[in-house]
Design an enzyme around this catalytic site. Structure first.
Site, mmCIF file in Angstrom:
data_model
loop_
_atom_site.group_PDB
_atom_site.id
_atom_site.type_symbol
_atom_site.label_atom_id
_atom_site.label_comp_id
_atom_site.label_asym_id
_atom_site.label_seq_id
_atom_site.Cartn_x
_atom_site.Cartn_y
_atom_site.Cartn_z
ATOM 1 N N THR A 1 -11.896 5.993 0.884
ATOM 2 C CA THR A 1 -12.461 6.228 2.206
ATOM 3 C C THR A 1 -11.386 6.895 3.062
ATOM 4 O O THR A 1 -10.190 6.625 2.922
ATOM 5 C CB THR A 1 -12.929 4.921 2.862
ATOM 6 O OG1 THR A 1 -11.835 3.996 2.924
ATOM 7 C CG2 THR A 1 -14.075 4.306 2.081
ATOM 8 N N ASP B 1 -10.977 1.286 -0.509
ATOM 9 C CA ASP B 1 -11.338 1.284 0.908
ATOM 10 C C ASP B 1 -10.055 1.239 1.727
ATOM 11 O O ASP B 1 -9.566 0.180 2.110
ATOM 12 C CB ASP B 1 -12.229 0.087 1.215
ATOM 13 C CG ASP B 1 -12.969 0.251 2.534
ATOM 14 O OD1 ASP B 1 -12.682 1.224 3.271
ATOM 15 O OD2 ASP B 1 -13.845 -0.578 2.827
ATOM 16 N N VAL B 2 -9.506 2.430 1.990
ATOM 17 C CA VAL B 2 -8.208 2.534 2.650
ATOM 18 C C VAL B 2 -8.305 3.132 4.051
ATOM 19 O O VAL B 2 -7.411 2.938 4.878
ATOM 20 C CB VAL B 2 -7.221 3.357 1.796
ATOM 21 C CG1 VAL B 2 -6.919 2.655 0.495
ATOM 22 C CG2 VAL B 2 -7.752 4.759 1.508
ATOM 23 N N LYS B 3 -9.363 3.912 4.296
ATOM 24 C CA LYS B 3 -9.612 4.508 5.618
ATOM 25 C C LYS B 3 -8.386 5.223 6.175
ATOM 26 O O LYS B 3 -8.063 5.130 7.361
ATOM 27 C CB LYS B 3 -10.092 3.433 6.609
ATOM 28 C CG LYS B 3 -11.401 2.759 6.204
ATOM 29 C CD LYS B 3 -11.848 1.755 7.253
ATOM 30 C CE LYS B 3 -13.178 1.120 6.889
ATOM 31 N NZ LYS B 3 -13.050 0.173 5.745
ATOM 32 N N ARG B 4 -7.701 5.966 5.334
ATOM 33 C CA ARG B 4 -6.529 6.716 5.787
ATOM 34 C C ARG B 4 -6.957 8.003 6.488
ATOM 35 O O ARG B 4 -7.996 8.575 6.196
ATOM 36 C CB ARG B 4 -5.621 7.049 4.601
ATOM 37 C CG ARG B 4 -5.110 5.834 3.829
ATOM 38 C CD ARG B 4 -4.202 4.977 4.700
ATOM 39 N NE ARG B 4 -3.446 4.029 3.905
ATOM 40 C CZ ARG B 4 -3.615 2.712 3.913
ATOM 41 N NH1 ARG B 4 -4.543 2.201 4.699
ATOM 42 N NH2 ARG B 4 -2.876 1.922 3.159
#
Length: 292
Positions: free
Chosen positions: A127, A97-100
């Site tokens: 993510t 879950d990094v949302k880059r």
């Protein structure tokens, strides 16, 4: 190149073997204290490893929240690398879950860090944000496909301030007239449908993040049409601690329900290290009893 199994196929196999529960690995400072662990790189490493140990053989998916490791700097990243390796060695499907999100070479570098086989940060999926447009992450999605990896694109999240953007109607786009959330979801479905042998795949390898605590129809997402083929993986935060109820899964996600990954963190992790395995087993049963 050696043949690889698409992420969507591996996700479907996990659903069949373990169900759709995903255990978040979120070492909040308060949880570290509750577990009797220091708020340090050593503490988050121990927290992560204990969670992996409790999850292995009981559930099929874990989702480390990278921010809680990253706040401890280089030592935190070293701890995360150990947790990621142990989770994958245990046979767990790992969603980082990094949302880059970024453009061109920058976002490609993020993809290389988290999805390249052999990377010290290797996960099975990540993510990712596409608010610069789905074209901005096309290179990452193509590289992920070649490596048998997956991605979950932020589409409709539960933080209240996000609604103004996610429900905004596009003016200049091939999807003009759609909301941002609707355009991202539709674009991901189209991406999956454009892959080789797509019609024979149970699930696509690219999914979306759709929060369980929001009204998805108000975000412009049509939940009443026939399910897409291949099915759309949906990473669904909001169950458990945030208040969404499993019994409402079908009404929340409609035609997308079959691809939902029920993501829970604090509601399970709050059981503490001694009660964690039992909490996971119980919740797997509760999720499994939910009709989709």
């Amino acid at each position: 190149m050696t043949d690889v199994t698409p992420f969507g196929d591996r996700l479907e196999a996990v659903f069949a073997a373990y169900g759709r529960l995903c255990v978040g690995i979120d070492p909040h400072a308060s949880l570290l204290d509750q577990w009797g662990l220091p708020d340090s790189a050593d503490g988050v490493r121990e927290f992560g490893l204990r969670t992996v140990d409790a999850a292995a053989g009981r559930v099929g998916i874990v989702k480390p929240q990278v921010a809680f490791f990253e706040r401890h700097g280089a030592a935190g990243y070293a701890a995360l690398e150990r947790v990621l390796a142990e989770a994958r060695d245990a046979g767990l499907l790992v969603i980082a879950d990094v949302k880059r999100g970024d453009l061109d070479t920058s976002v490609a570098a993020y993809g290389q860090a988290w999805l390249s086989p052999g990377s010290t940060l290797e996960a099975d999926a990540m993510t990712i944000s596409a608010y610069q447009g789905l074209g901005s992450i096309a290179g990452v999605l193509e590289a992920a496909e070649r490596a048998g990896k997956g991605a979950f694109v932020l589409a409709a999240t539960s933080n209240p301030e996000a609604a103004a953007i996610q429900r905004a109607v596009l003016q200049q786009s091939s999807r003009a007239g759609s909301t941002v959330a609707q355009a991202i979801t539709g674009g991901v479905i189209a991406w999956n449908q454009g892959r080789a042998d797509a019609a024979n795949r149970p699930l696509g390898s690219v999914g979306v993040v759709l929060g369980a605590t929001i009204d998805l129809r108000s975000s412009g997402i049509d939940l009443d049409v026939d399910p897409p083929r291949p099915g759309l993986p949906v990473l669904a935060p909001g169950f458990g601690h945030q208040g969404a109820e499993l019994r409402d899964l079908r009404s929340i996600y409609g035609s997308l329900a079959a691809g939902v990954i029920v993501s829970e963190s604090r509601s399970i992790l709050g059981a503490g290290p001694d009660g964690l395995a039992e909490a996971i087993t119980r919740r797997v049963g509760e999720v499994g009893a939910t009709s989709v």
